[in-house]
Design a protein around this motif. Sequence first.
Motif, PDB file in Angstrom:
ATOM      1  N   GLU A   1      -8.163  65.476  48.271  1.00  0.00           N
ATOM      2  CA  GLU A   1      -9.869  65.475  48.749  1.00  0.00           C
ATOM      3  C   GLU A   1     -10.640  64.764  48.030  1.00  0.00           C
ATOM      4  O   GLU A   1     -11.734  64.652  48.229  1.00  0.00           O
ATOM      5  CB  GLU A   1      -9.699  67.383  47.104  1.00  0.00           C
ATOM      6  N   ALA A   2      -9.860  63.720  46.684  1.00  0.00           N
ATOM      7  CA  ALA A   2     -11.108  63.604  45.602  1.00  0.00           C
ATOM      8  C   ALA A   2     -11.302  62.255  46.997  1.00  0.00           C
ATOM      9  O   ALA A   2     -12.309  61.678  47.227  1.00  0.00           O
ATOM     10  CB  ALA A   2     -10.504  62.810  44.810  1.00  0.00           C
ATOM     11  N   ALA A   3     -10.524  62.081  47.572  1.00  0.00           N
ATOM     12  CA  ALA A   3     -10.607  60.685  48.803  1.00  0.00           C
ATOM     13  C   ALA A   3     -11.618  60.993  49.338  1.00  0.00           C
ATOM     14  O   ALA A   3     -12.241  60.121  50.013  1.00  0.00           O
ATOM     15  CB  ALA A   3      -8.864  60.034  48.904  1.00  0.00           C
ATOM     16  N   ALA A   4     -11.078  62.155  50.110  1.00  0.00           N
ATOM     17  CA  ALA A   4     -12.526  63.096  50.986  1.00  0.00           C
ATOM     18  C   ALA A   4     -13.362  62.981  50.781  1.00  0.00           C
ATOM     19  O   ALA A   4     -14.823  62.400  51.364  1.00  0.00           O
ATOM     20  CB  ALA A   4     -12.122  63.946  51.560  1.00  0.00           C
ATOM     21  N   TRP A   5     -14.203  63.275  49.017  1.00  0.00           N
ATOM     22  CA  TRP A   5     -15.359  63.042  48.918  1.00  0.00           C
ATOM     23  C   TRP A   5     -15.962  61.608  49.557  1.00  0.00           C
ATOM     24  O   TRP A   5     -16.874  61.384  49.008  1.00  0.00           O
ATOM     25  CB  TRP A   5     -15.363  63.464  47.019  1.00  0.00           C
ATOM     26  N   LEU A   6     -15.218  61.157  48.498  1.00  0.00           N
ATOM     27  CA  LEU A   6     -15.554  59.789  47.898  1.00  0.00           C
ATOM     28  C   LEU A   6     -16.200  58.795  48.854  1.00  0.00           C
ATOM     29  O   LEU A   6     -16.785  58.406  49.556  1.00  0.00           O
ATOM     30  CB  LEU A   6     -14.342  58.968  47.623  1.00  0.00           C
ATOM     31  N   LEU A   7     -15.130  59.429  50.644  1.00  0.00           N
ATOM     32  CA  LEU A   7     -15.369  58.910  51.881  1.00  0.00           C
ATOM     33  C   LEU A   7     -16.131  58.965  52.539  1.00  0.00           C
ATOM     34  O   LEU A   7     -17.558  58.610  52.303  1.00  0.00           O
ATOM     35  CB  LEU A   7     -13.754  58.856  53.064  1.00  0.00           C
ATOM     36  N   ALA A   8     -16.663  60.585  52.297  1.00  0.00           N
ATOM     37  CA  ALA A   8     -18.342  61.182  52.691  1.00  0.00           C
ATOM     38  C   ALA A   8     -19.236  60.874  51.662  1.00  0.00           C
ATOM     39  O   ALA A   8     -20.151  60.110  52.463  1.00  0.00           O
ATOM     40  CB  ALA A   8     -17.909  62.649  52.474  1.00  0.00           C
ATOM     41  N   VAL A   9     -19.153  60.347  50.379  1.00  0.00           N
ATOM     42  CA  VAL A   9     -20.024  59.933  49.752  1.00  0.00           C
ATOM     43  C   VAL A   9     -20.546  58.707  49.950  1.00  0.00           C
ATOM     44  O   VAL A   9     -21.724  57.802  50.090  1.00  0.00           O
ATOM     45  CB  VAL A   9     -20.125  59.923  48.078  1.00  0.00           C
ATOM     46  N   GLY A  10     -19.330  57.891  50.028  1.00  0.00           N
ATOM     47  CA  GLY A  10     -19.101  56.325  50.171  1.00  0.00           C
ATOM     48  C   GLY A  10     -20.327  56.195  52.266  1.00  0.00           C
ATOM     49  O   GLY A  10     -20.760  55.460  51.885  1.00  0.00           O
ATOM     50  N   SER A  11     -19.638  56.976  52.665  1.00  0.00           N
ATOM     51  CA  SER A  11     -20.187  56.766  54.138  1.00  0.00           C
ATOM     52  C   SER A  11     -21.631  56.873  54.413  1.00  0.00           C
ATOM     53  O   SER A  11     -22.770  55.830  54.649  1.00  0.00           O
ATOM     54  CB  SER A  11     -19.761  57.335  55.412  1.00  0.00           C
ATOM     55  N   VAL A  12     -22.580  57.803  53.549  1.00  0.00           N
ATOM     56  CA  VAL A  12     -23.498  58.167  53.204  1.00  0.00           C
ATOM     57  C   VAL A  12     -24.351  57.603  52.831  1.00  0.00           C
ATOM     58  O   VAL A  12     -25.483  56.692  53.290  1.00  0.00           O
ATOM     59  CB  VAL A  12     -24.531  59.372  52.750  1.00  0.00           C
ATOM     60  N   GLY A  13     -23.599  56.430  51.612  1.00  0.00           N
ATOM     61  CA  GLY A  13     -23.923  54.723  51.085  1.00  0.00           C
ATOM     62  C   GLY A  13     -23.960  54.140  51.874  1.00  0.00           C
ATOM     63  O   GLY A  13     -25.584  53.236  52.198  1.00  0.00           O
ATOM     64  N   TYR A  14     -23.292  53.998  52.876  1.00  0.00           N
ATOM     65  CA  TYR A  14     -23.157  52.590  53.552  1.00  0.00           C
ATOM     66  C   TYR A  14     -24.590  52.698  54.730  1.00  0.00           C
ATOM     67  O   TYR A  14     -24.779  51.804  55.033  1.00  0.00           O
ATOM     68  CB  TYR A  14     -21.923  52.783  53.843  1.00  0.00           C
ATOM     69  N   GLY A  15     -24.539  54.137  55.141  1.00  0.00           N
ATOM     70  CA  GLY A  15     -25.708  54.171  56.157  1.00  0.00           C
ATOM     71  C   GLY A  15     -26.994  54.148  55.466  1.00  0.00           C
ATOM     72  O   GLY A  15     -27.909  53.148  56.803  1.00  0.00           O
ATOM     73  N   VAL A  16     -27.225  54.186  54.388  1.00  0.00           N
ATOM     74  CA  VAL A  16     -28.995  54.326  53.570  1.00  0.00           C
ATOM     75  C   VAL A  16     -28.723  52.619  53.250  1.00  0.00           C
ATOM     76  O   VAL A  16     -29.820  51.851  53.612  1.00  0.00           O
ATOM     77  CB  VAL A  16     -28.917  55.047  52.704  1.00  0.00           C
ATOM     78  N   VAL A  17     -27.720  52.466  52.834  1.00  0.00           N
ATOM     79  CA  VAL A  17     -28.374  51.080  52.916  1.00  0.00           C
ATOM     80  C   VAL A  17     -27.871  49.910  53.993  1.00  0.00           C
ATOM     81  O   VAL A  17     -28.910  49.106  53.712  1.00  0.00           O
ATOM     82  CB  VAL A  17     -26.737  49.816  52.066  1.00  0.00           C
ATOM     83  N   GLN A  18     -27.512  50.430  54.845  1.00  0.00           N
ATOM     84  CA  GLN A  18     -27.467  49.442  56.547  1.00  0.00           C
ATOM     85  C   GLN A  18     -29.295  50.127  57.392  1.00  0.00           C
ATOM     86  O   GLN A  18     -29.880  48.738  57.522  1.00  0.00           O
ATOM     87  CB  GLN A  18     -26.371  50.134  57.002  1.00  0.00           C
ATOM     88  N   ARG A  19     -29.411  51.002  56.528  1.00  0.00           N
ATOM     89  CA  ARG A  19     -30.979  51.211  57.477  1.00  0.00           C
ATOM     90  C   ARG A  19     -32.551  50.383  56.304  1.00  0.00           C
ATOM     91  O   ARG A  19     -32.937  50.019  56.828  1.00  0.00           O
ATOM     92  CB  ARG A  19     -31.162  52.899  56.580  1.00  0.00           C
ATOM     93  N   GLN A  20     -32.624  50.545  54.732  1.00  0.00           N
ATOM     94  CA  GLN A  20     -32.716  49.330  54.242  1.00  0.00           C
ATOM     95  C   GLN A  20     -33.054  48.569  54.788  1.00  0.00           C
ATOM     96  O   GLN A  20     -34.277  47.616  54.909  1.00  0.00           O
ATOM     97  CB  GLN A  20     -32.339  49.631  53.225  1.00  0.00           C
ATOM     98  N   LEU A  21     -31.515  47.787  55.151  1.00  0.00           N
ATOM     99  CA  LEU A  21     -31.715  46.497  55.837  1.00  0.00           C
ATOM    100  C   LEU A  21     -32.482  46.558  57.019  1.00  0.00           C
ATOM    101  O   LEU A  21     -32.782  45.486  57.486  1.00  0.00           O
ATOM    102  CB  LEU A  21     -29.241  45.816  55.684  1.00  0.00           C
ATOM    103  N   ARG A  22     -31.913  47.530  57.880  1.00  0.00           N
ATOM    104  CA  ARG A  22     -32.555  47.628  59.274  1.00  0.00           C
ATOM    105  C   ARG A  22     -34.112  47.166  58.851  1.00  0.00           C
ATOM    106  O   ARG A  22     -34.897  46.780  59.556  1.00  0.00           O
ATOM    107  CB  ARG A  22     -32.170  48.457  59.511  1.00  0.00           C
ATOM    108  N   ARG A  23     -34.685  48.117  58.188  1.00  0.00           N
ATOM    109  CA  ARG A  23     -36.110  48.325  57.863  1.00  0.00           C
ATOM    110  C   ARG A  23     -36.788  46.945  57.137  1.00  0.00           C
ATOM    111  O   ARG A  23     -38.099  46.688  57.174  1.00  0.00           O
ATOM    112  CB  ARG A  23     -36.053  49.161  56.689  1.00  0.00           C
ATOM    113  N   ARG A  24     -35.650  45.908  56.601  1.00  0.00           N
ATOM    114  CA  ARG A  24     -36.467  44.775  55.726  1.00  0.00           C
ATOM    115  C   ARG A  24     -36.709  43.462  57.356  1.00  0.00           C
ATOM    116  O   ARG A  24     -37.210  43.249  57.238  1.00  0.00           O
ATOM    117  CB  ARG A  24     -35.571  44.346  54.991  1.00  0.00           C
ATOM    118  N   GLU A  25     -35.760  43.962  58.464  1.00  0.00           N
ATOM    119  CA  GLU A  25     -35.670  43.153  59.068  1.00  0.00           C
ATOM    120  C   GLU A  25     -36.296  43.517  60.254  1.00  0.00           C
ATOM    121  O   GLU A  25     -37.151  42.319  60.646  1.00  0.00           O
ATOM    122  CB  GLU A  25     -34.247  43.560  60.074  1.00  0.00           C
ATOM    123  N   ILE A  26     -37.031  44.953  60.476  1.00  0.00           N
ATOM    124  CA  ILE A  26     -38.116  45.291  60.986  1.00  0.00           C
ATOM    125  C   ILE A  26     -39.191  44.786  60.826  1.00  0.00           C
ATOM    126  O   ILE A  26     -40.313  43.735  61.303  1.00  0.00           O
ATOM    127  CB  ILE A  26     -38.116  46.522  61.486  1.00  0.00           C
TER     128      ILE A  26
END
Lengths: 132, 195
Positions: free
Chosen positions: A72-97
Amino acid sequence: MMQGRRRSKEELDAQVRIRRIDATASVANTLIRFAGLGFVALCAWRSIAALAGQKTLASIGITLLGKVYVSEAAAWLLAVGSVGYGVVQRQLRRREIARFAPLVRDRERAIDPKRTSSQLTDRGDTKPGDQV
Amino acid sequence: MTTQVALTALWTSVSLMGLWILFFWFYRDYRVDLFRQRMFALRDELFELGRSGEIAFHHQAYGLLRTTINGYIRFAHRLSFLSVILVLRDSKALMATMPAAPLARLPEALQTVDPAARAKLGNIVGRMHFMVLDQLILTSATMWAVLVPVGLLLLSRAIGTRALAFVRRQRIWRVIRAHTIEPMDAMARAVGAEA
């Protein structure tokens, strides 16, 4: 396209109607978002309330964490990590734009001086005045 | 309510809150960005038509289509199933207040373009509308809950027999048949033989 000239009464009426529809939809959508969230929060609160008298808040926390299995802890970590990854990628994309948008704009303006704009910010975000 | 049940309910509620936030905030923001990105690509295509001389930048059809795409990009965050319902409910009054120019209708303006360019512009308009529909369906919780399962059902009906024929040609089919279909068939035969 419409800037720099006086708007007719019909145009202004249409704008008012569109704004009214926009505001109604926006209020309703916000209500749905928060009502749903509130309902689930209420469910969480009721399940905590069901434990009232049996346990203290601290022991609920300890029991809750004590029941967390590694999977369960791994699943939560995966969920939070995935969202964090998405947010960071989004910021990177914004900077490129922000880096490339002026180049595209200037190139297009050189070919079509009367080029119209979408009014987004240089980072590709909604213009502050357009947010409800 | 036992402690175990209450704790399970609490965990479930917390997970549901996370899913709710994911759908109504993160996923929606992502869809708005995706929609804008697609609209920008369409606008670039339109611009290329102007740059190559297939349509003049000052042509009414070009201006209207670009303004429409700009409008969708600008207000993508407000585009929702509910707003469309409200627009449709109010469409008569809304169209009556729309001035004849410069917000004239796009279809009429397209008729004044030469046929080759009209076909390309028509293609852009078609894809623009498809993207709007796609955005409306995939950002609405109601649509997700109702239309997507219906769509999957129709899709499975449409390709169901072909997909089954494809799976039957694969080696894994023997395993599937041995562990799922044959026991079920055997059970049905046993029940059928009782009568």
